[in-house]
Design a protein around this motif. Structure first.
Motif, PDB file in Angstrom:
ATOM      1  N   GLY A   1       3.428  17.914  -0.634  1.00  0.00           N
ATOM      2  CA  GLY A   1       2.693  16.669  -0.788  1.00  0.00           C
ATOM      3  C   GLY A   1       3.070  15.640   0.261  1.00  0.00           C
ATOM      4  O   GLY A   1       2.220  14.963   0.820  1.00  0.00           O
ATOM      5  N   THR A   2       4.361  15.534   0.527  1.00  0.00           N
ATOM      6  CA  THR A   2       4.802  14.571   1.534  1.00  0.00           C
ATOM      7  C   THR A   2       4.140  14.865   2.878  1.00  0.00           C
ATOM      8  O   THR A   2       3.632  13.972   3.557  1.00  0.00           O
TER       9      THR A   2
ATOM     10  N   THR B   1       3.596  12.436  -9.370  1.00  0.00           N
ATOM     11  CA  THR B   1       2.939  13.739  -9.339  1.00  0.00           C
ATOM     12  C   THR B   1       3.936  14.888  -9.393  1.00  0.00           C
ATOM     13  O   THR B   1       3.611  15.984  -9.830  1.00  0.00           O
TER      14      THR B   1
ATOM     15  N   ARG C   1       5.552   4.969   4.176  1.00  0.00           N
ATOM     16  CA  ARG C   1       5.369   5.811   2.998  1.00  0.00           C
ATOM     17  C   ARG C   1       6.614   6.637   2.729  1.00  0.00           C
ATOM     18  O   ARG C   1       7.049   6.784   1.586  1.00  0.00           O
TER      19      ARG C   1
ATOM     20  N   ALA D   1       0.842  -1.209   0.000  1.00  0.00           N
ATOM     21  CA  ALA D   1       0.000   0.000   0.000  1.00  0.00           C
ATOM     22  C   ALA D   1       0.874   1.254   0.000  1.00  0.00           C
ATOM     23  O   ALA D   1       0.628   2.209  -0.751  1.00  0.00           O
ATOM     24  N   ALA D   2       1.919   1.250   0.833  1.00  0.00           N
ATOM     25  CA  ALA D   2       2.818   2.408   0.907  1.00  0.00           C
ATOM     26  C   ALA D   2       3.525   2.618  -0.427  1.00  0.00           C
ATOM     27  O   ALA D   2       3.698   3.752  -0.893  1.00  0.00           O
ATOM     28  N   ARG D   3       3.909   1.494  -1.062  1.00  0.00           N
ATOM     29  CA  ARG D   3       4.593   1.577  -2.347  1.00  0.00           C
ATOM     30  C   ARG D   3       3.696   2.226  -3.401  1.00  0.00           C
ATOM     31  O   ARG D   3       4.127   3.061  -4.188  1.00  0.00           O
ATOM     32  N   ARG D   4       2.424   1.843  -3.376  1.00  0.00           N
ATOM     33  CA  ARG D   4       1.477   2.439  -4.323  1.00  0.00           C
ATOM     34  C   ARG D   4       1.337   3.941  -4.114  1.00  0.00           C
ATOM     35  O   ARG D   4       1.361   4.722  -5.064  1.00  0.00           O
ATOM     36  N   MET D   5       1.182   4.308  -2.861  1.00  0.00           N
ATOM     37  CA  MET D   5       1.005   5.732  -2.573  1.00  0.00           C
ATOM     38  C   MET D   5       2.245   6.504  -2.991  1.00  0.00           C
ATOM     39  O   MET D   5       2.155   7.546  -3.653  1.00  0.00           O
ATOM     40  N   ALA D   6       3.399   5.993  -2.607  1.00  0.00           N
ATOM     41  CA  ALA D   6       4.648   6.692  -2.921  1.00  0.00           C
ATOM     42  C   ALA D   6       4.837   6.797  -4.422  1.00  0.00           C
ATOM     43  O   ALA D   6       5.332   7.807  -4.936  1.00  0.00           O
ATOM     44  N   SER D   7       4.412   5.746  -5.120  1.00  0.00           N
ATOM     45  CA  SER D   7       4.558   5.752  -6.569  1.00  0.00           C
ATOM     46  C   SER D   7       3.756   6.890  -7.188  1.00  0.00           C
ATOM     47  O   SER D   7       4.269   7.636  -8.033  1.00  0.00           O
ATOM     48  N   VAL D   8       2.526   7.043  -6.759  1.00  0.00           N
ATOM     49  CA  VAL D   8       1.711   8.152  -7.259  1.00  0.00           C
ATOM     50  C   VAL D   8       2.318   9.483  -6.842  1.00  0.00           C
ATOM     51  O   VAL D   8       2.368  10.436  -7.625  1.00  0.00           O
ATOM     52  N   ASP D   9       2.778   9.545  -5.610  1.00  0.00           N
ATOM     53  CA  ASP D   9       3.390  10.782  -5.122  1.00  0.00           C
ATOM     54  C   ASP D   9       4.521  11.219  -6.029  1.00  0.00           C
ATOM     55  O   ASP D   9       4.607  12.373  -6.443  1.00  0.00           O
ATOM     56  N   VAL D  10       5.413  10.278  -6.315  1.00  0.00           N
ATOM     57  CA  VAL D  10       6.605  10.629  -7.089  1.00  0.00           C
ATOM     58  C   VAL D  10       6.228  10.975  -8.527  1.00  0.00           C
ATOM     59  O   VAL D  10       6.808  11.880  -9.127  1.00  0.00           O
TER      60      VAL D  10
ATOM     61  N   PHE E   1      -1.717  22.729  -3.700  1.00  0.00           N
ATOM     62  CA  PHE E   1      -1.451  21.374  -4.163  1.00  0.00           C
ATOM     63  C   PHE E   1      -2.749  20.784  -4.683  1.00  0.00           C
ATOM     64  O   PHE E   1      -3.702  20.591  -3.911  1.00  0.00           O
TER      65      PHE E   1
END
Lengths: 215, 215
Positions: free
Chosen positions: A176-177, A160, B188, A149-158, B136
DNA sequence: AATATTGGAGAGCAGTACTATCCAGTTGTC
DNA sequence: GACAACTGGATAGTACTGCTCTCCAATATT
């Protein structure tokens, strides 16, 4: 724009704006005389950012100052900026060093590349230790699901983060972080509600599911 | 076991144990005379739980007291207990009511069933408002990815709750809800590090990726 | 000229989580 | 059975944080 108008547009008392100026969270206005200064729209936006970091972001004045310094510093790379912002976020700050082994074991299992000195690693270790101390066993399966789940969120974050302007990239990454964290926490609680209603509503009193659980 | 031994085993000063007793976070020991009381292993475990809630959990004394009262109350359903625990977690606590519309729109899109009165909904709305104020933009795609991640985590959380003993179920649910939050946040940040190293290491100075980013 | 406002600085305040002091009753030790 | 050490209980004090208030002379505004 003078200080009282800036305060009004930001929805805070003048004394608070003065305080932020003193603490270096807001840059000083353009002085037009010994007792007068001019503020612009940039100050209004900055004030909103400060309020967001201090309120929902949960940062202290000192940490907010550091984060804002990172946002302002055009000489930092996105990587440096993210690392600094990440380091300034509130964490356990334990006086005793937690055991990093369980956390490192997870990271190795997932194949994540992280700086061994990053505060987040210590935060993770401290959080795992607290769970164990409280008698909550975290299984690998549970941890793996969280990691995914964290990987998914971070992936979208990066994804963005824009790659055209370094200044924008840093601002978006840092803001965002920090400000997406309360979103995640709120979403998880809402998802828990949804999931537990679906699981426990049948065995509990059924009509509580969609009305207020506690009068 | 006397108070000094309890304090020692919990790793806190005696004065702090007395403070927790006064504040109702620890139940009083079994009094053996006017100035003596006996404490057991249950008190040691409780003390560890209190420390976990106040430290990594980030709860105030008052909120911890409410959460512990929920854990202790055998008459509550798991659903009630989760709702109460969820409500006591730290959140924005804004004095102005945030606009719930954007948050509700997301929830409807995801088909989540939640109590409209739950504090988490307000927290989500406040967090989204803060992001907007900070410039944001949260796209639906971004929100959807987060929702899916939250749904996965919550799903594991709910599966973890045992269904044989109500007391255990409440304890696990409450402790897990609160103490897994710092785990998520830490994960995250670590995942972000991993993802941004992979994305930005090539365009930034490459050797910073695996060494300390800031001296 | 009279009034209001400004930037700036220092002191004060309310809330939080302890921490230190005091006290008489109780315990263990010799 | 003397006596230091410890106990539960209460009260007051501390350190820190994020403001908020008060004051000031200089400047604007009317």
């Amino acid at each position: 724009m003078r200080i009282s108008q800036l305060a009004e547009r930001g929805g805070v008392p003048v004394a608070t704006v003065k305080y932020y100026l003193r603490e270096g969270l807001l840059p000083p206005g353009r002085a037009t005389s010994a007792t007068q200064a001019e503020y612009g729209d940039a100050h209004v936006e900055r004030l909103a950012l400060v309020r967001a970091l201090l309120g929902p972001g949960g940062l202290t004045i000192a940490r907010a100052r550091t984060v804002l310094a990172v946002v302002d510093d055009d000489s930092l790379t996105v990587l440096d900026a993210l690392a600094t912002a990440s380091a300034e976020l509130p964490g356990p700050e334990a006086d005793v060093e937690p055991d990093l082994a369980p956390a490192l074991a997870h990271l190795e299992r997932w194949g994540w590349l992280v700086d061994p000195a990053t505060p987040a690693l210590r935060h993770l270790a401290a959080a795992l230790a607290a769970l164990e101390a409280a008698g909550f066993e975290v299984t690998d399966a549970h941890a793996d699901a969280y990691a995914e789940a964290a990987r998914r969120m971070a992936s979208v974050d990066v994804e963005t983060v824009p790659d055209d302007s370094r200044g924008d990239a840093v601002r978006v990454a840092v803001v965002g972080t920090i400000l997406l964290e309360p979103v995640i926490i709120a979403l998880r609680r809402l998802a828990q509600q949804d999931a537990s209603v679906r699981r426990f509503a049948a065995s509990d009193a059924g009509e509580q599911a969609t009305s207020r659980p506690q009068g």
